[in-house]
Design an enzyme around this catalytic site. Structure first.
Site, PDB file in Angstrom:
ATOM      1  N   THR A  76      35.988  43.499  38.664  1.00  0.00           N
ATOM      2  CA  THR A  76      34.901  42.331  38.159  1.00  0.00           C
ATOM      3  C   THR A  76      34.440  41.454  38.986  1.00  0.00           C
ATOM      4  O   THR A  76      33.587  40.582  38.697  1.00  0.00           O
ATOM      5  CB  THR A  76      35.756  41.425  37.154  1.00  0.00           C
ATOM      6  OG1 THR A  76      34.902  40.578  36.318  1.00  0.00           O
ATOM      7  CG2 THR A  76      36.630  40.338  37.899  1.00  0.00           C
ATOM      8  N   ARG A  99      38.877  38.740  44.070  1.00  0.00           N
ATOM      9  CA  ARG A  99      38.053  38.759  45.561  1.00  0.00           C
ATOM     10  C   ARG A  99      38.790  39.230  46.807  1.00  0.00           C
ATOM     11  O   ARG A  99      38.063  39.967  47.449  1.00  0.00           O
ATOM     12  CB  ARG A  99      37.580  37.152  45.736  1.00  0.00           C
ATOM     13  CG  ARG A  99      36.901  36.641  44.575  1.00  0.00           C
ATOM     14  CD  ARG A  99      36.416  35.304  45.076  1.00  0.00           C
ATOM     15  NE  ARG A  99      36.226  34.642  43.831  1.00  0.00           N
ATOM     16  CZ  ARG A  99      35.143  33.598  43.463  1.00  0.00           C
ATOM     17  NH1 ARG A  99      34.311  33.462  44.710  1.00  0.00           N
ATOM     18  NH2 ARG A  99      34.805  33.064  42.390  1.00  0.00           N
ATOM     19  N   GLU A 107      41.659  34.594  40.919  1.00  0.00           N
ATOM     20  CA  GLU A 107      40.580  34.802  42.171  1.00  0.00           C
ATOM     21  C   GLU A 107      41.064  35.416  43.420  1.00  0.00           C
ATOM     22  O   GLU A 107      40.242  36.293  43.954  1.00  0.00           O
ATOM     23  CB  GLU A 107      40.045  33.596  42.729  1.00  0.00           C
ATOM     24  CG  GLU A 107      39.514  32.527  41.318  1.00  0.00           C
ATOM     25  CD  GLU A 107      38.061  33.033  41.105  1.00  0.00           C
ATOM     26  OE1 GLU A 107      37.565  33.863  41.413  1.00  0.00           O
ATOM     27  OE2 GLU A 107      37.637  32.492  39.950  1.00  0.00           O
ATOM     28  N   GLU A 115      25.908  38.576  36.638  1.00  0.00           N
ATOM     29  CA  GLU A 115      26.317  38.986  35.358  1.00  0.00           C
ATOM     30  C   GLU A 115      25.006  39.813  34.913  1.00  0.00           C
ATOM     31  O   GLU A 115      25.144  40.926  34.167  1.00  0.00           O
ATOM     32  CB  GLU A 115      26.818  38.383  34.360  1.00  0.00           C
ATOM     33  CG  GLU A 115      28.151  38.144  34.597  1.00  0.00           C
ATOM     34  CD  GLU A 115      28.424  36.825  35.760  1.00  0.00           C
ATOM     35  OE1 GLU A 115      27.474  36.153  35.738  1.00  0.00           O
ATOM     36  OE2 GLU A 115      29.651  36.587  36.143  1.00  0.00           O
ATOM     37  N   ASP A 136      36.031  36.917  29.091  1.00  0.00           N
ATOM     38  CA  ASP A 136      35.330  38.052  29.625  1.00  0.00           C
ATOM     39  C   ASP A 136      36.027  39.283  30.207  1.00  0.00           C
ATOM     40  O   ASP A 136      36.080  40.200  29.465  1.00  0.00           O
ATOM     41  CB  ASP A 136      34.338  37.338  30.384  1.00  0.00           C
ATOM     42  CG  ASP A 136      34.688  36.510  31.933  1.00  0.00           C
ATOM     43  OD1 ASP A 136      35.863  36.423  31.876  1.00  0.00           O
ATOM     44  OD2 ASP A 136      33.789  35.762  32.577  1.00  0.00           O
TER      45      ASP A 136
HETATM   46  C1  DMJ Z   1      32.958  36.360  39.495  1.00  0.00           C
HETATM   47  O1  DMJ Z   1      33.775  35.766  40.210  1.00  0.00           O
HETATM   48  C2  DMJ Z   1      33.346  37.374  38.690  1.00  0.00           C
HETATM   49  O2  DMJ Z   1      32.411  37.994  38.199  1.00  0.00           O
HETATM   50  C3  DMJ Z   1      34.215  36.576  37.727  1.00  0.00           C
HETATM   51  O3  DMJ Z   1      34.579  37.904  36.745  1.00  0.00           O
HETATM   52  C4  DMJ Z   1      33.420  35.807  36.702  1.00  0.00           C
HETATM   53  N1  DMJ Z   1      32.686  34.960  37.545  1.00  0.00           N
HETATM   54  C5  DMJ Z   1      32.197  35.325  38.720  1.00  0.00           C
HETATM   55  C6  DMJ Z   1      30.676  35.526  38.897  1.00  0.00           C
HETATM   56  O4  DMJ Z   1      29.641  34.673  37.853  1.00  0.00           O
END
Ligand code: DMJ
Length: 645
Positions: free
Chosen positions: A625, A275, A271, A539, A404
């Site tokens: 992501t 982020r 995270e 998503e 994912d």
């Molecule tokens: C986000 O923090 C990112 O997209 C991560 O890869 C997966 N989950 C959340 C959003 O759903």
């Protein structure tokens, strides 16, 4: 019994017979004083009424001076006894102060701010800062400041809007020619303003806002300190939307408060990377402001102790102050998680390029080496890998939760590196080929394409909302990878996205559930109540955006607008946007959390969906992501590689 008609008490019982005594006279005197007091009070009340009641005051307002004074008193009146605002430069003070970890009641801050604005409106304070100037104007302002010998950095502390003027111009444009799209884009920007305002008013400096109860919120992934997750995550969205004042506020907070190395509780490597490191690097690429690069570097350094394992596969959690690292207790016998250890490559490689420090690239290359060398059961990657033994844990395989973004980063790191990282492409082709052969299925009734999971070799016909990103990924791979599966993969990408749209369209709220299933009796529907929540995830909208850009098919814009309207209808609350607990309820309960990824991803992808293709072109940018755009090496002039690195 004594007479009851007297208002005032009698002090002498037999008043009829007796002449007026000295005591009696004294009593009369007291009565007179009391009466005078009542009269004076009455006059005062009348005077006050004339001044404060709007109807009575109407005629007085016509008299110059007196009317103005009365208005001012009315405006300020009830707040008059509150302490004055601490800042007179227009900057919002944080309701959560870091100094000495003092936490100030947000309501006090709110009241103070209200008073400040009232006093300011009454004309007693200097006017607010002018909006930052852009383009040539900005350059002129910066030049003038330099000529005057101003220290841009120091002066910026008090006047953040001026600091922005010293930055290169924001990326403007991207407005679609279609007025309907212009309207939609404006609406998404308004939603962003609402989300930001809610956070800034009630949780500034904290990680997230609880927009219903108007308090701060933090998930364990950020550690126990307020780390401004919403600020950092939202910055590049503010930038591309041209929200320059808010961007300046966020930058100032990052400059003054963001220091991940001081966090003395566990944070998630994954995270913090997607982020913070990703968000900050994106801001650096967009703006050229080295503060963001430097903060990204410090943040990534604080995560490095997690990589000190026998295999180089990182742990999932680290305490930055002590360097103590470990994995989640629930993760298959102390394993690391595929989606976490596999979602570092883009940020770490880019960080090495822009700082000249090679250790970040080395760390992710080590992970790659381990993964490339491992035997994959059935050509697939299980979700758990032990950092000490380098062996797979439980055989759970999924492109949803826990797996994912590992798949995503194989393709995207090849793209980000400008095609240089061929190994990433080879691994992607291999992985997606096996996912296609073994996990992609078609539902028996409606012929919906979905990606199932495997648990110990047994299929589980369930898709997470998280897995819906893969529709866009299939399409991106098909468009960018010149192998011979282009048509097939593009079709799969479109079909999966159609299924994800169905998962929205078949609910009462038109928002999709956290997971949905396929059985003989139902398709693309959540079965359990615990699967029916929606937490503002991006998503599905992400795939609409990618497919719109790659195919130009207008239905993706319509689907995105449907989702935006549903979010507006069911998730909007007074202080931002909240997740909902049941997508099948016409009046769903709110979960009272505004996730930071709503500002980073959901609103950004919607905004881009209604912009034209020039804004963050997929030929120049690749999204991490968390939807933070990173420049493509060798193509994008904003790559900003440190010379010599
Ligand atoms: C986000 O923090 C990112 O997209 C991560 O890869 C997966 N989950 C959340 C959003 O759903």
């Amino acid at each position: 019994m004594a007479a009851t008609s007297d208002i005032l008490p009698r002090f002498v019982k037999n008043s009829s017979a007796a002449p007026a005594s000295p005591t009696r006279q004294a009593c009369r005197l007291k009565e007179r004083h009391l009466l005078m007091l009542i009269v004076v009070t009455f006059i005062l009340i009348c005077f006050g009424t004339i001044f404060f009641a709007p109807d009575f005051g109407e005629s007085l307002r016509k008299i110059d001076g007196l009317g103005g004074m009365q208005k001012r008193v009315q405006d300020i009146g009830q707040d008059f006894l509150l302490p004055p605002p601490p800042l007179a430069n227009g900057r919002r003070e944080s309701p959560l102060r870091h100094d000495g970890d003092q936490i100030e009641d947000p309501h006090v801050a709110q009241d103070r701010e209200k008073l400040y604005h009232k006093v300011k409106a009454a004309g007693d304070l200097p006017p607010p800062l002018a909006k930052p100037r852009l383009g040539a104007d900005a350059a002129a302002a910066a030049a003038a400041a330099q000529e005057a010998g101003a220290d841009a950095g120091g002066a910026a502390e008090q006047r953040p809007a001026v600091r922005v003027a010293a930055l290169p111009p924001v990326i403007t444009g991207g407005e679609d020619a279609d007025p309907v799209m212009q309207f939609r884009r404006r609406k998404i920007k308004e939603m962003m303003q609402h989300a930001w305002r809610g956070y800034a008013s009630y949780a500034w400096g904290a990680n997230e806002v609880r927009p219903v109860s108007k308090r701060s919120h933090s998930a364990g992934i950020f550690g126990r300190r307020p780390m401004g997750a919403t600020i950092v995550d939202a910055m590049d969205t503010l930038f591309i939307m041209g929200m320059t004042d808010e961007f300046a506020e966020g930058r100032l907070w990052i400059k003054q408060h963001l220091d991940v190395s001081q966090v003395d509780s566990e944070v998630s490597i994954f995270e913090m990377n997607i982020r913070y490191v990703g968000g900050l690097l994106s801001c650096f690429a967009l703006s050229g402001d080295t503060l963001f690069r430097d903060r990204a570097l410090e943040t990534a350094r604080a995560l490095l102790p997690a990589f000190d394992t026998p295999t180089g596969i990182p742990y999932g959690l680290v305490v930055p102050t002590t360097g103590k690292a470990k994995n989640y207790g629930w993760a298959s016998g102390g394993s690391s998680i595929l989606s976490e250890l596999g979602t570092l490559h883009m940020e770490f490689s880019y960080l090495s390029d822009v700082t000249g420090d090679p250790q970040f690239r080395r760390r992710v290359q080590k992970i790659r080496q381990v993964l490339a060398g491992l035997e994959k059961p059935g050509g697939l990657y299980p979700n758990y890998l032990h950092p000490k033994t380098g062996k797979w844990g439980q055989r759970h395989i999924s492109v949803g939760a826990l797996g994912d973004s590992f798949y995503e980063y194989l393709l995207k790191e090849w793209l980000r590196s400008g095609g240089a990282d061929r190994e990433a492409l080879m691994l992607y082709r291999h992985a997606i080929g096996n996912v296609t052969e073994r996990l992609v299925r078609t539902s028996s009734q409606g012929g919906l394409t979905y990606v199932s999971e495997l648990l110990n070799e047994r299929p589980n016909h369930k898709m997470d909302h998280l897995a819906c990103f893969i529709g866009g990924l299939y399409a991106l791979g098909a468009a960018k990878d010149p192998d011979n599966k282009t048509d097939r993969y593009l079709k799969i990408g479109k079909e999966i996205t159609r299924t994800c749209h169905e998962s929205y369209d078949r609910t009462v709220t038109k928002l999709g559930p956290e997971s949905f299933r396929f059985t003989d009796n139902l398709e693309a529907k959540a079965i359990k109540l615990q699967e029916r929540y929606y937490i503002l995830r991006p998503e599905v909208i992400e795939s609409y955006f990618v497919l719109w850009r790659l195919t130009g098919d207008k239905k993706y814009r319509e689907w995105g607008w449907e989702a935006a309207q549903a979010i507006e209808q069911f998730c909007r609350v007074e202080a931002g946007f909240s997740g909902i607990q049941d997508v099948e309820s016409p009046a769903p309960r709110h979960d009272d959390v505004q996730q930071s990824f709503f500002l980073a991803e959901t609103l950004k992808y919607l905004y881009l969906l209604f912009s034209d293709n020039s804004l963050l072109s997929l030929d120049e940018w690749v999204f991490n992501t968390e939807a933070h755009p990173l420049p493509i090496k060798g193509v994008n002039h904003r790559y900003r590689q440190l010379s010599g690195s």
